[in-house]
Scaffold this active site. Structure first.
Site, mmCIF file in Angstrom:
data_model
loop_
_atom_site.group_PDB
_atom_site.id
_atom_site.type_symbol
_atom_site.label_atom_id
_atom_site.label_comp_id
_atom_site.label_asym_id
_atom_site.label_seq_id
_atom_site.Cartn_x
_atom_site.Cartn_y
_atom_site.Cartn_z
ATOM 1 N N CYS A 40 -0.408 4.088 2.279
ATOM 2 C CA CYS A 40 -0.245 3.793 3.705
ATOM 3 C C CYS A 40 1.196 4.001 4.160
ATOM 4 O O CYS A 40 1.455 4.599 5.204
ATOM 5 C CB CYS A 40 -0.641 2.347 3.997
ATOM 6 N N ASP A 41 2.149 3.479 3.397
ATOM 7 C CA ASP A 41 3.520 3.382 3.870
ATOM 8 C C ASP A 41 4.530 4.209 3.092
ATOM 9 O O ASP A 41 5.672 4.370 3.537
ATOM 10 C CB ASP A 41 3.966 1.911 3.854
ATOM 11 N N CYS B 22 0.843 -1.199 0.000
ATOM 12 C CA CYS B 22 0.000 0.000 0.000
ATOM 13 C C CYS B 22 0.874 1.242 0.000
ATOM 14 O O CYS B 22 1.465 1.583 1.033
ATOM 15 C CB CYS B 22 -0.946 -0.003 1.197
#
Length: 311
Positions: free
Chosen positions: A137-138, A134
């Site tokens: 997300c990261d 992701c």
């Protein structure tokens, strides 16, 4: 076990949000999750982009909070695996294998997807420590770092573009000689000065200590090691909906289930939310929103079924 009004299959963010909203609508709600509630959110080391949560929290803590909220409103949880889902008359029949059978008039499928992995040494060991599935997300954890992206489809190209806004050192590797992504997406990647594209190349190993430090690449039978701070894998997703095959639900090319805007399928009383649904943007906040919509729609459906709908 008494028969609930609403069964939610899957305990990720979509299922947990649906459980809360269903229970708040005064429905008897049962969530069936074969693993720990939270789903893939449990793998998020630091959830920082969910509205209203600052400075952020772990995916585990976030999932626990969602579960507690749902339980406070009366939702119940069952650790089991749904083997198959069918419908007879006004009731769905859920086969739980050794757990027996369960009937309910309304069901929400929120089982999500599993990521297709590279299946190489180091991938599992460094998931959450430099290996991610992701970018949104990261990606922010690796600003200005050297990032490898694996894949050649729409998702890989889209996510490489996103990551190129965080770092000028993106290397996109694809095992074939050309992208399978849409031409417009592929052209944008090929013309992006922050993305280096390497065709006919595979990542065969991921190495590191506390986090990822290098990758082993293979091109034309030759192997070499290169420094890397992160590896983002976008080789496809596998929807977890095989158990619903007897219902003949509509799905897209990837196997994700198709619904209308109320999250309803063509089968009355059956709704879908989260990553298992054909959705354009897979994020925790999107899954939770879809879960809330699905629960609301299920409550309206049950009112109509029982002749208690407000008119």
């Amino acid at each position: 076990m008494d028969h609930p009004d609403l069964v939610i299959i899957g305990g990720g963010p979509a299922g947990l949000a649906a459980a809360q909203y269903g229970a708040r609508a005064n429905l008897s709600v049962l969530v069936i999750e074969q693993l720990a509630p939270g789903g893939q959110a449990l793998n998020i080391s630091h959830l920082e982009n969910y509205p209203g949560i600052a400075p952020g929290k772990t995916g585990w803590d976030f999932s626990e909070d969602l579960k507690k909220q749902a339980e406070q409103f009366g939702a119940r949880f069952l650790a089991a695996r749904v083997q198959s889902l069918a419908k007879s008359g006004d009731l769905f029949r859920l086969d739980l294998g050794p757990g027996g059978e369960l009937n309910a008039p309304a069901v929400i499928i929120a089982t999500g997807t599993t990521h297709r992995t590279l299946d190489v040494p180091g991938e599992k060991e460094f998931t959450g420590r430099g290996v991610s599935y992701c970018a949104a997300c990261d990606g922010p954890f690796f600003k200005n770092k050297k990032i490898f992206v694996a894949g050649g489809g729409d998702s890989a190209c889209d996510e490489a573009q996103y990551l190129s806004r965080l770092s000028p050192h993106i290397v996109l590797v694809h095992r074939r000689g050309q992208f399978r992504a849409q031409k417009a997406l592929a052209d944008r990647v090929l013309s992006n000065p922050h993305i280096e594209v390497r065709f006919n190349t595979r990542i065969t190993e991921i190495r590191g200590g506390a986090g990822v430090s290098s990758v082993i690449l293979e091109t034309g039978g030759e192997r070499r090691e290169e420094d890397a701070s992160a590896v983002f894998v976008f080789t496809g997703a596998v929807p977890q909906a095989d158990f619903a095959a007897p219902l003949g639900l509509a799905a897209n090319e990837a196997g994700c289930l198709i619904t209308d805007q109320s999250m309803a399928t063509a089968v009355p009383g059956l709704f879908v939310a989260g990553d298992v649904r054909a959705t354009p943007f897979r994020q925790v906040v999107v899954a939770a929103g879809e879960g809330a919509v699905a629960a609301h729609s299920a409550a309206l459906f049950l009112d109509e079924l029982r002749g208690t709908a407000y008119r």
